[in-house]
Design a protein around this motif. Structure first.
Motif, PDB file in Angstrom:
ATOM      1  N   ALA A   1       0.824  -1.209   0.000  1.00  0.00           N
ATOM      2  CA  ALA A   1       0.000   0.000   0.000  1.00  0.00           C
ATOM      3  C   ALA A   1       0.861   1.264   0.000  1.00  0.00           C
ATOM      4  N   THR A   2       2.014   1.223   0.628  1.00  0.00           N
ATOM      5  CA  THR A   2       2.877   2.408   0.646  1.00  0.00           C
ATOM      6  C   THR A   2       3.620   2.600  -0.667  1.00  0.00           C
ATOM      7  N   SER A   3       3.717   1.549  -1.470  1.00  0.00           N
ATOM      8  CA  SER A   3       4.436   1.687  -2.742  1.00  0.00           C
ATOM      9  C   SER A   3       3.673   2.567  -3.731  1.00  0.00           C
ATOM     10  N   VAL A   4       2.361   2.599  -3.613  1.00  0.00           N
ATOM     11  CA  VAL A   4       1.565   3.407  -4.544  1.00  0.00           C
ATOM     12  C   VAL A   4       1.823   4.907  -4.326  1.00  0.00           C
ATOM     13  N   PRO A   5       1.695   5.431  -3.102  1.00  0.00           N
ATOM     14  CA  PRO A   5       1.984   6.853  -2.909  1.00  0.00           C
ATOM     15  C   PRO A   5       3.455   7.205  -3.196  1.00  0.00           C
ATOM     16  N   LEU A   6       4.342   6.268  -2.932  1.00  0.00           N
ATOM     17  CA  LEU A   6       5.749   6.508  -3.255  1.00  0.00           C
ATOM     18  C   LEU A   6       5.928   6.681  -4.760  1.00  0.00           C
ATOM     19  N   GLY A   7       5.278   5.837  -5.530  1.00  0.00           N
ATOM     20  CA  GLY A   7       5.329   5.971  -6.983  1.00  0.00           C
ATOM     21  C   GLY A   7       4.735   7.285  -7.456  1.00  0.00           C
ATOM     22  N   VAL A   8       3.660   7.718  -6.812  1.00  0.00           N
ATOM     23  CA  VAL A   8       3.050   9.004  -7.157  1.00  0.00           C
ATOM     24  C   VAL A   8       4.036  10.137  -6.866  1.00  0.00           C
ATOM     25  N   ALA A   9       4.691  10.082  -5.717  1.00  0.00           N
ATOM     26  CA  ALA A   9       5.656  11.120  -5.360  1.00  0.00           C
ATOM     27  C   ALA A   9       6.796  11.179  -6.376  1.00  0.00           C
ATOM     28  N   GLU A  10       7.260  10.023  -6.813  1.00  0.00           N
ATOM     29  CA  GLU A  10       8.337   9.989  -7.807  1.00  0.00           C
ATOM     30  C   GLU A  10       7.883  10.616  -9.129  1.00  0.00           C
ATOM     31  N   LYS A  11       6.656  10.342  -9.522  1.00  0.00           N
ATOM     32  CA  LYS A  11       6.133  10.909 -10.768  1.00  0.00           C
ATOM     33  C   LYS A  11       5.929  12.415 -10.639  1.00  0.00           C
ATOM     34  N   VAL A  12       5.507  12.867  -9.474  1.00  0.00           N
ATOM     35  CA  VAL A  12       5.301  14.295  -9.249  1.00  0.00           C
ATOM     36  C   VAL A  12       6.636  15.040  -9.331  1.00  0.00           C
ATOM     37  N   VAL A  13       7.684  14.428  -8.815  1.00  0.00           N
ATOM     38  CA  VAL A  13       9.010  15.036  -8.927  1.00  0.00           C
ATOM     39  C   VAL A  13       9.383  15.191 -10.403  1.00  0.00           C
ATOM     40  N   GLU A  14       9.096  14.177 -11.190  1.00  0.00           N
ATOM     41  CA  GLU A  14       9.400  14.254 -12.620  1.00  0.00           C
ATOM     42  C   GLU A  14       8.579  15.356 -13.300  1.00  0.00           C
ATOM     43  N   VAL A  15       7.316  15.492 -12.941  1.00  0.00           N
ATOM     44  CA  VAL A  15       6.479  16.556 -13.499  1.00  0.00           C
ATOM     45  C   VAL A  15       7.072  17.923 -13.136  1.00  0.00           C
ATOM     46  N   ALA A  16       7.491  18.082 -11.892  1.00  0.00           N
ATOM     47  CA  ALA A  16       8.069  19.351 -11.452  1.00  0.00           C
ATOM     48  C   ALA A  16       9.364  19.652 -12.205  1.00  0.00           C
ATOM     49  N   GLU A  17      10.170  18.629 -12.457  1.00  0.00           N
ATOM     50  CA  GLU A  17      11.417  18.823 -13.205  1.00  0.00           C
ATOM     51  C   GLU A  17      11.131  19.247 -14.641  1.00  0.00           C
ATOM     52  N   ILE A  18      10.150  18.624 -15.257  1.00  0.00           N
ATOM     53  CA  ILE A  18       9.784  18.994 -16.626  1.00  0.00           C
ATOM     54  C   ILE A  18       9.287  20.432 -16.659  1.00  0.00           C
ATOM     55  N   ALA A  19       8.447  20.793 -15.701  1.00  0.00           N
ATOM     56  CA  ALA A  19       7.918  22.162 -15.641  1.00  0.00           C
ATOM     57  C   ALA A  19       9.049  23.165 -15.440  1.00  0.00           C
ATOM     58  N   ALA A  20      10.000  22.833 -14.591  1.00  0.00           N
ATOM     59  CA  ALA A  20      11.132  23.733 -14.360  1.00  0.00           C
ATOM     60  C   ALA A  20      11.962  23.897 -15.629  1.00  0.00           C
ATOM     61  N   ASN A  21      12.146  22.820 -16.380  1.00  0.00           N
ATOM     62  CA  ASN A  21      12.908  22.893 -17.631  1.00  0.00           C
ATOM     63  C   ASN A  21      12.181  23.702 -18.702  1.00  0.00           C
ATOM     64  N   LEU A  22      10.860  23.703 -18.645  1.00  0.00           N
ATOM     65  CA  LEU A  22      10.071  24.442 -19.635  1.00  0.00           C
ATOM     66  C   LEU A  22       9.900  25.917 -19.277  1.00  0.00           C
ATOM     67  N   LYS A  23      10.126  26.246 -18.038  1.00  0.00           N
ATOM     68  CA  LYS A  23       9.880  27.615 -17.575  1.00  0.00           C
ATOM     69  C   LYS A  23      10.579  28.677 -18.426  1.00  0.00           C
ATOM     70  N   PRO A  24      11.855  28.507 -18.777  1.00  0.00           N
ATOM     71  CA  PRO A  24      12.512  29.566 -19.550  1.00  0.00           C
ATOM     72  C   PRO A  24      12.002  29.713 -20.996  1.00  0.00           C
ATOM     73  N   ILE A  25      11.326  28.700 -21.501  1.00  0.00           N
ATOM     74  CA  ILE A  25      10.926  28.749 -22.909  1.00  0.00           C
ATOM     75  C   ILE A  25       9.414  28.838 -23.115  1.00  0.00           C
ATOM     76  N   THR A  26       8.682  29.038 -22.042  1.00  0.00           N
ATOM     77  CA  THR A  26       7.222  29.121 -22.171  1.00  0.00           C
ATOM     78  C   THR A  26       6.720  30.436 -21.608  1.00  0.00           C
ATOM     79  N   ASN A  27       5.502  30.759 -21.964  1.00  0.00           N
ATOM     80  CA  ASN A  27       4.867  31.979 -21.498  1.00  0.00           C
ATOM     81  C   ASN A  27       4.321  31.747 -20.085  1.00  0.00           C
ATOM     82  N   PRO A  28       4.714  32.569 -19.124  1.00  0.00           N
ATOM     83  CA  PRO A  28       4.265  32.349 -17.743  1.00  0.00           C
ATOM     84  C   PRO A  28       2.774  32.514 -17.530  1.00  0.00           C
ATOM     85  N   THR A  29       2.091  33.169 -18.470  1.00  0.00           N
ATOM     86  CA  THR A  29       0.649  33.350 -18.301  1.00  0.00           C
ATOM     87  C   THR A  29      -0.064  32.169 -18.904  1.00  0.00           C
TER      88      THR A  29
END
Length: 99
Positions: free
Chosen positions: A71-99
């Motif tokens: 049961a704890t492996s599921v939220p752990l997997g979600v946390a790992e995926k959320v970190v990846e989403v945040a990394e992608i968003a951070a990489n896109l920040k300089p090349i996208t429109n903030p609005t």
């Protein structure tokens, strides 16, 4: 609008890759909702079974421990995926429109 689109043409490949990966992550995160609910149901079933059987504590304890670990492996997997989403968003920040 055309000028804005032209400004992003140089980033089209990077943006397309990000969109593809984010779409895949979205589907994985949506699946995690069902997986989390199922793992909770398994934990509750194991607890009820251990309580009603009253049998060997070691068997019930091992089953509970295994269910909780799963049961704890599921939220752990979600946390790992959320970190990846945040990394992608951070990489896109300089090349996208903030609005």
């Amino acid at each position: 609008m055309v000028a804005r689109q032209k400004a992003y043409l140089q980033y089209e490949s990077q943006l397309s890759q990000a969109i593809a990966r984010l779409s895949h992550l979205r589907e994985e995160l949506k699946s995690a909702i069902d997986a989390d609910a199922e793992s909770y149901n398994v934990v509750m079933t194991v607890y009820k079974s251990a309580k009603s059987s009253g049998g060997g504590a070691s068997d019930g304890g091992a089953a509970i421990s295994a269910a909780l670990k799963q049961a704890t492996s599921v939220p752990l997997g979600v946390a790992e995926k959320v970190v990846e989403v945040a990394e992608i968003a951070a990489n896109l920040k300089p090349i996208t429109n903030p609005t």
